[in-house]
Design a protein around this motif. Structure first.
Motif, PDB file in Angstrom:
ATOM      1  N   ALA A 231      20.524  -4.647  19.774  1.00 57.90           N
ATOM      2  CA  ALA A 231      20.798  -3.511  18.888  1.00 57.90           C
ATOM      3  C   ALA A 231      22.109  -2.840  19.276  1.00 57.90           C
ATOM      4  O   ALA A 231      22.933  -2.496  18.420  1.00 57.90           O
ATOM      5  N   ARG A 232      22.318  -2.688  20.582  1.00 52.78           N
ATOM      6  CA  ARG A 232      23.554  -2.038  21.029  1.00 52.78           C
ATOM      7  C   ARG A 232      24.744  -2.990  20.908  1.00 52.78           C
ATOM      8  O   ARG A 232      25.840  -2.592  20.503  1.00 52.78           O
ATOM      9  N   ALA A 233      24.536  -4.259  21.239  1.00 52.37           N
ATOM     10  CA  ALA A 233      25.625  -5.228  21.184  1.00 52.37           C
ATOM     11  C   ALA A 233      26.157  -5.408  19.768  1.00 52.37           C
ATOM     12  O   ALA A 233      27.369  -5.519  19.557  1.00 52.37           O
ATOM     13  N   PHE A 234      25.243  -5.447  18.784  1.00 55.82           N
ATOM     14  CA  PHE A 234      25.637  -5.677  17.397  1.00 55.82           C
ATOM     15  C   PHE A 234      25.731  -4.384  16.590  1.00 55.82           C
ATOM     16  O   PHE A 234      25.999  -4.432  15.392  1.00 55.82           O
ATOM     17  N   GLN A 235      25.484  -3.242  17.238  1.00 56.80           N
ATOM     18  CA  GLN A 235      25.522  -1.947  16.558  1.00 56.80           C
ATOM     19  C   GLN A 235      24.587  -1.940  15.357  1.00 56.80           C
ATOM     20  O   GLN A 235      24.961  -1.561  14.236  1.00 56.80           O
ATOM     21  N   LEU A 236      23.351  -2.378  15.607  1.00 55.18           N
ATOM     22  CA  LEU A 236      22.328  -2.440  14.567  1.00 55.18           C
ATOM     23  C   LEU A 236      21.125  -1.586  14.953  1.00 55.18           C
ATOM     24  O   LEU A 236      20.905  -1.301  16.145  1.00 55.18           O
ATOM     25  N   ASP A 237      20.343  -1.200  13.946  1.00 53.48           N
ATOM     26  CA  ASP A 237      19.071  -0.551  14.226  1.00 53.48           C
ATOM     27  C   ASP A 237      18.129  -1.562  14.880  1.00 53.48           C
ATOM     28  O   ASP A 237      18.124  -2.738  14.533  1.00 53.48           O
ATOM     29  N   LYS A 238      17.333  -1.101  15.806  1.00 50.54           N
ATOM     30  CA  LYS A 238      16.426  -1.982  16.537  1.00 50.54           C
ATOM     31  C   LYS A 238      15.487  -2.731  15.592  1.00 50.54           C
ATOM     32  O   LYS A 238      15.160  -3.906  15.813  1.00 50.54           O
ATOM     33  N   LYS A 239      15.074  -2.082  14.503  1.00 53.76           N
ATOM     34  CA  LYS A 239      14.172  -2.731  13.547  1.00 53.76           C
ATOM     35  C   LYS A 239      14.858  -3.910  12.851  1.00 53.76           C
ATOM     36  O   LYS A 239      14.217  -4.903  12.528  1.00 53.76           O
ATOM     37  N   VAL A 240      16.151  -3.768  12.611  1.00 49.60           N
ATOM     38  CA  VAL A 240      16.907  -4.869  11.997  1.00 49.60           C
ATOM     39  C   VAL A 240      16.942  -6.049  12.956  1.00 49.60           C
ATOM     40  O   VAL A 240      16.769  -7.202  12.550  1.00 49.60           O
ATOM     41  N   VAL A 241      17.155  -5.784  14.239  1.00 55.56           N
ATOM     42  CA  VAL A 241      17.170  -6.839  15.247  1.00 55.56           C
ATOM     43  C   VAL A 241      15.815  -7.538  15.301  1.00 55.56           C
ATOM     44  O   VAL A 241      15.734  -8.777  15.332  1.00 55.56           O
ATOM     45  N   GLU A 242      14.764  -6.777  15.302  1.00 48.40           N
ATOM     46  CA  GLU A 242      13.414  -7.357  15.358  1.00 48.40           C
ATOM     47  C   GLU A 242      13.130  -8.201  14.120  1.00 48.40           C
ATOM     48  O   GLU A 242      12.473  -9.246  14.205  1.00 48.40           O
TER      49      GLU A 242
END
Length: 221
Positions: free
Chosen positions: A204-215
């Motif tokens: 999430a931090r590496a790609f600057q995404l919301d954690k839910k998007v990563v999941e």
């Protein structure tokens, strides 16, 4: 004297260039053939495969059949890679080269990936491909070009690269790689489909995404 110095400088430069090129490939063989065989029981690890007795080698050790057969592109990315490396041709062991056929469905792609042990040189046999690679940090430059039938493009060793069929018909390419076992890391699969999964907070931090998007992305892979 000036001519001698100039010749010496050129010679040294060529030797340095040859040395740098040689280091980019698999180690050079020390014999005519080294046909791969299964590892003997309790064998010591070797960087490559164990060799068959050269006196026992046959034509089939250096032969592969079927590269004319199209691969099945009915998948999510719309492409298929048919690999011909040391696994398919045991005689490639220690020779530092391999080959792939890549089939693309209309608008299919060979998604961003890298070969950790090989430079790739690709030739388009049919269709129109948008290809490219990205240079290393900090520039991260995209080097890209549209290729047509007969065009050739090189992807330097270790760099992320891709091919995308931008035409409405199927496309086919052949690529040579400078290793008997180039390896492949598909970026999306490695990042979002690792086993076990990478901690979503990291991505999430590496790609600057919301954690839910990563999941969500991890669930896709």
């Amino acid at each position: 004297m000036k001519k001698c110095v100039s010749f010496l400088q050129v010679t040294l430069a060529l030797m340095a260039l040859a040395s740098s090129v040689a280091s980019a490939y698999d180690p050079s063989p020390l014999q005519d053939t080294c046909v791969a065989i299964p590892e003997p029981k309790n064998a010591v690890f070797v960087n490559g495969k164990f060799c068959k007795n050269p006196n026992l080698t046959v034509a089939e050790d250096f032969f592969y059949q079927g590269l004319d057969i199209p691969g099945n592109t009915s998948n999510l990315v719309g492409s298929n890679v048919t690999t011909v490396n040391v696994v398919q041709i045991a005689g490639l062991n220690t020779l530092g080269i391999s080959l792939v056929r890549i089939d693309y469905a209309p608008y299919g792609q060979n998604p961003p990936h890298t070969h950790p042990r090989a430079t790739e040189i690709l030739t388009v046999l049919e269709g129109i491909l948008l290809v490219g690679f990205v240079t290393s940090n900090p520039d991260n430059r995209l080097i890209s070009k549209v290729l047509y039938k007969g065009d050739v493009f090189v992807f330097p060793i270790g760099l992320i690269h891709f091919q995308f069929n931008i035409g409405p018909t199927c496309a086919v390419a052949i690529a040579g790689l400078s290793s008997q076992n180039p390896g492949v890391i598909t970026i999306a699969n490695a990042v979002f489909g690792s086993n076990p999964p990478i901690n979503p907070d990291v991505l999430a931090r590496a790609f600057q995404l919301d954690k839910k998007v990563v999941e969500f992305l991890q669930a896709r892979f």
